[in-house]
Write a protein that holds these residues in place. Structure first.
Motif, PDB file in Angstrom:
ATOM      1  N   HIS A  64       0.840  -1.205   0.000  1.00 38.17           N
ATOM      2  CA  HIS A  64       0.000   0.000   0.000  1.00 38.17           C
ATOM      3  C   HIS A  64       0.875   1.254   0.000  1.00 38.17           C
ATOM      4  O   HIS A  64       0.654   2.178  -0.797  1.00 38.17           O
ATOM      5  CB  HIS A  64      -0.935  -0.026   1.215  1.00 38.17           C
ATOM      6  CG  HIS A  64      -1.643   1.256   1.470  1.00 38.17           C
ATOM      7  ND1 HIS A  64      -2.560   1.811   0.586  1.00 38.17           N
ATOM      8  CD2 HIS A  64      -1.570   2.121   2.516  1.00 38.17           C
ATOM      9  CE1 HIS A  64      -3.010   2.944   1.079  1.00 38.17           C
ATOM     10  NE2 HIS A  64      -2.427   3.151   2.246  1.00 38.17           N
ATOM     11  N   GLU A 141      -4.356  -7.870 -10.422  1.00 41.79           N
ATOM     12  CA  GLU A 141      -4.112  -6.419 -10.374  1.00 41.79           C
ATOM     13  C   GLU A 141      -2.614  -6.133 -10.375  1.00 41.79           C
ATOM     14  O   GLU A 141      -2.155  -5.196 -11.040  1.00 41.79           O
ATOM     15  CB  GLU A 141      -4.766  -5.801  -9.134  1.00 41.79           C
ATOM     16  CG  GLU A 141      -6.269  -5.831  -9.130  1.00 41.79           C
ATOM     17  CD  GLU A 141      -6.896  -4.894 -10.139  1.00 41.79           C
ATOM     18  OE1 GLU A 141      -6.213  -3.979 -10.661  1.00 41.79           O
ATOM     19  OE2 GLU A 141      -8.096  -5.072 -10.413  1.00 41.79           O
ATOM     20  N   GLY A 153      -3.476   2.987  -8.872  1.00 43.42           N
ATOM     21  CA  GLY A 153      -4.589   3.376  -8.011  1.00 43.42           C
ATOM     22  C   GLY A 153      -5.592   2.248  -7.836  1.00 43.42           C
ATOM     23  O   GLY A 153      -6.097   2.006  -6.735  1.00 43.42           O
ATOM     24  N   GLN A 154      -5.878   1.554  -8.909  1.00 41.27           N
ATOM     25  CA  GLN A 154      -6.800   0.417  -8.847  1.00 41.27           C
ATOM     26  C   GLN A 154      -6.191  -0.714  -8.013  1.00 41.27           C
ATOM     27  O   GLN A 154      -6.888  -1.356  -7.234  1.00 41.27           O
ATOM     28  CB  GLN A 154      -7.107  -0.074 -10.264  1.00 41.27           C
ATOM     29  CG  GLN A 154      -8.269  -1.008 -10.366  1.00 41.27           C
ATOM     30  CD  GLN A 154      -8.658  -1.239 -11.825  1.00 41.27           C
ATOM     31  OE1 GLN A 154      -8.561  -0.352 -12.673  1.00 41.27           O
ATOM     32  NE2 GLN A 154      -9.089  -2.451 -12.106  1.00 41.27           N
ATOM     33  N   ASP A 156      -4.081  -0.280  -5.586  1.00 47.41           N
ATOM     34  CA  ASP A 156      -4.126   0.151  -4.200  1.00 47.41           C
ATOM     35  C   ASP A 156      -5.527  -0.035  -3.610  1.00 47.41           C
ATOM     36  O   ASP A 156      -5.667  -0.453  -2.461  1.00 47.41           O
ATOM     37  CB  ASP A 156      -3.678   1.606  -4.067  1.00 47.41           C
ATOM     38  CG  ASP A 156      -3.427   1.983  -2.622  1.00 47.41           C
ATOM     39  OD1 ASP A 156      -2.835   1.163  -1.884  1.00 47.41           O
ATOM     40  OD2 ASP A 156      -3.817   3.090  -2.226  1.00 47.41           O
ATOM     41  N   GLU A 157      -6.556   0.239  -4.379  1.00 51.32           N
ATOM     42  CA  GLU A 157      -7.927   0.010  -3.895  1.00 51.32           C
ATOM     43  C   GLU A 157      -8.135  -1.462  -3.575  1.00 51.32           C
ATOM     44  O   GLU A 157      -8.731  -1.801  -2.542  1.00 51.32           O
ATOM     45  CB  GLU A 157      -8.939   0.477  -4.934  1.00 51.32           C
ATOM     46  CG  GLU A 157      -9.043   1.976  -5.061  1.00 51.32           C
ATOM     47  CD  GLU A 157      -9.961   2.405  -6.194  1.00 51.32           C
ATOM     48  OE1 GLU A 157     -10.794   1.587  -6.650  1.00 51.32           O
ATOM     49  OE2 GLU A 157      -9.850   3.575  -6.618  1.00 51.32           O
ATOM     50  N   ALA A 158      -7.656  -2.339  -4.448  1.00 47.09           N
ATOM     51  CA  ALA A 158      -7.770  -3.782  -4.208  1.00 47.09           C
ATOM     52  C   ALA A 158      -6.975  -4.185  -2.965  1.00 47.09           C
ATOM     53  O   ALA A 158      -7.433  -5.013  -2.165  1.00 47.09           O
ATOM     54  CB  ALA A 158      -7.291  -4.566  -5.429  1.00 47.09           C
ATOM     55  N   LEU A 160      -6.286  -2.297  -0.342  1.00 47.78           N
ATOM     56  CA  LEU A 160      -6.972  -1.809   0.852  1.00 47.78           C
ATOM     57  C   LEU A 160      -8.166  -2.692   1.212  1.00 47.78           C
ATOM     58  O   LEU A 160      -8.379  -3.000   2.386  1.00 47.78           O
ATOM     59  CB  LEU A 160      -7.402  -0.352   0.667  1.00 47.78           C
ATOM     60  CG  LEU A 160      -6.264   0.658   0.670  1.00 47.78           C
ATOM     61  CD1 LEU A 160      -6.768   2.045   0.297  1.00 47.78           C
ATOM     62  CD2 LEU A 160      -5.546   0.682   2.001  1.00 47.78           C
ATOM     63  N   ARG A 161      -8.938  -3.113   0.205  1.00 49.81           N
ATOM     64  CA  ARG A 161     -10.056  -4.031   0.469  1.00 49.81           C
ATOM     65  C   ARG A 161      -9.538  -5.341   1.034  1.00 49.81           C
ATOM     66  O   ARG A 161     -10.057  -5.863   2.020  1.00 49.81           O
ATOM     67  CB  ARG A 161     -10.854  -4.296  -0.814  1.00 49.81           C
ATOM     68  CG  ARG A 161     -11.778  -3.179  -1.235  1.00 49.81           C
ATOM     69  CD  ARG A 161     -12.699  -3.587  -2.361  1.00 49.81           C
ATOM     70  NE  ARG A 161     -12.018  -4.095  -3.537  1.00 49.81           N
ATOM     71  CZ  ARG A 161     -11.547  -3.347  -4.535  1.00 49.81           C
ATOM     72  NH1 ARG A 161     -11.685  -2.030  -4.499  1.00 49.81           N
ATOM     73  NH2 ARG A 161     -10.938  -3.900  -5.566  1.00 49.81           N
TER      74      ARG A 161
END
Length: 188
Positions: A64, A141, A153-154, A156-158, A160-161
């Motif tokens: 992250h 990803e 960015g995508q 990082d979103e994955a 974080l989830r």
């Protein structure tokens, strides 16, 4: 594989629960986290196992942090790619192996030591089944970013989830397994 596909229902699925149900917290109430390390049965097995969990948490945090650094222009894409291959591969492979060892080696040995919470192992195995496709998605990803067509960015979103769900699982697993070991004296 878990002995029971969905032993508790959707309210206790990994993505929706906020902790263990009260019926499975019996041991953690008797063996609170703050006293674990001082317990006579907190041996090398528990220490090693907890260190593995800490490693998974640190790797997800590092991935992250790297994604944020790339987005801020503080980490060049080549260095990010090298770190992503190393740490991303380590996370996916080591976590998958860790769950396999738990499901096929440790959990079967722990079941029955404290029968009143045996159902917790079904919950943890169900978590493992839910985490496996998440690992595949996360790997996809990471691979997309490495092929230079994916969005950091995508990714990082994955991450974080995934990190949120992984931490929920690891915390719940610790609150089941460590008290079982402390109570029973299991040494592996």
């Amino acid at each position: 594989m878990s002995r029971h596909r969905d032993p508790f229902g959707p309210e206790l699925a990994l993505g929706t629960r906020t902790g263990l149900p009260d019926a499975l917290r019996v041991l953690v109430e008797s063996y609170p986290r703050e006293g674990w390390q001082g317990h006579e049965n907190f041996g090398e097995l528990v220490r090693f196992w907890m260190d593995r969990h800490l490693m998974f948490r640190k790797i997800t945090q590092a991935l992250h942090d790297d994604a944020l650094a790339v987005q801020a222009g503080d980490l060049d894409p080549r260095s990010h790619g090298n770190r992503l291959v190393r740490y991303g591969g380590m996370l996916v492979n080591e976590l998958h192996n860790h769950h396999q060892i738990e499901d096929h080696h440790y959990f079967p040995q722990l079941i029955g030591l404290v029968p009143e919470i045996d159902r917790a192992f079904d919950l943890l195995e169900t978590d493992h089944e839910a985490i496996d496709p998440m690992l595949h998605t996360l790997a996809g990803e990471m691979n997309a970013v490495l092929r230079e067509g994916g969005s950091v960015g995508q990714l990082d979103e994955a991450l974080l989830r995934f990190e949120t769900l992984l931490d929920r699982h690891l915390t719940d697993e610790e609150e089941v397994v460590v008290p079982v070991i402390l109570k029973s004296g299991f040494v592996g």
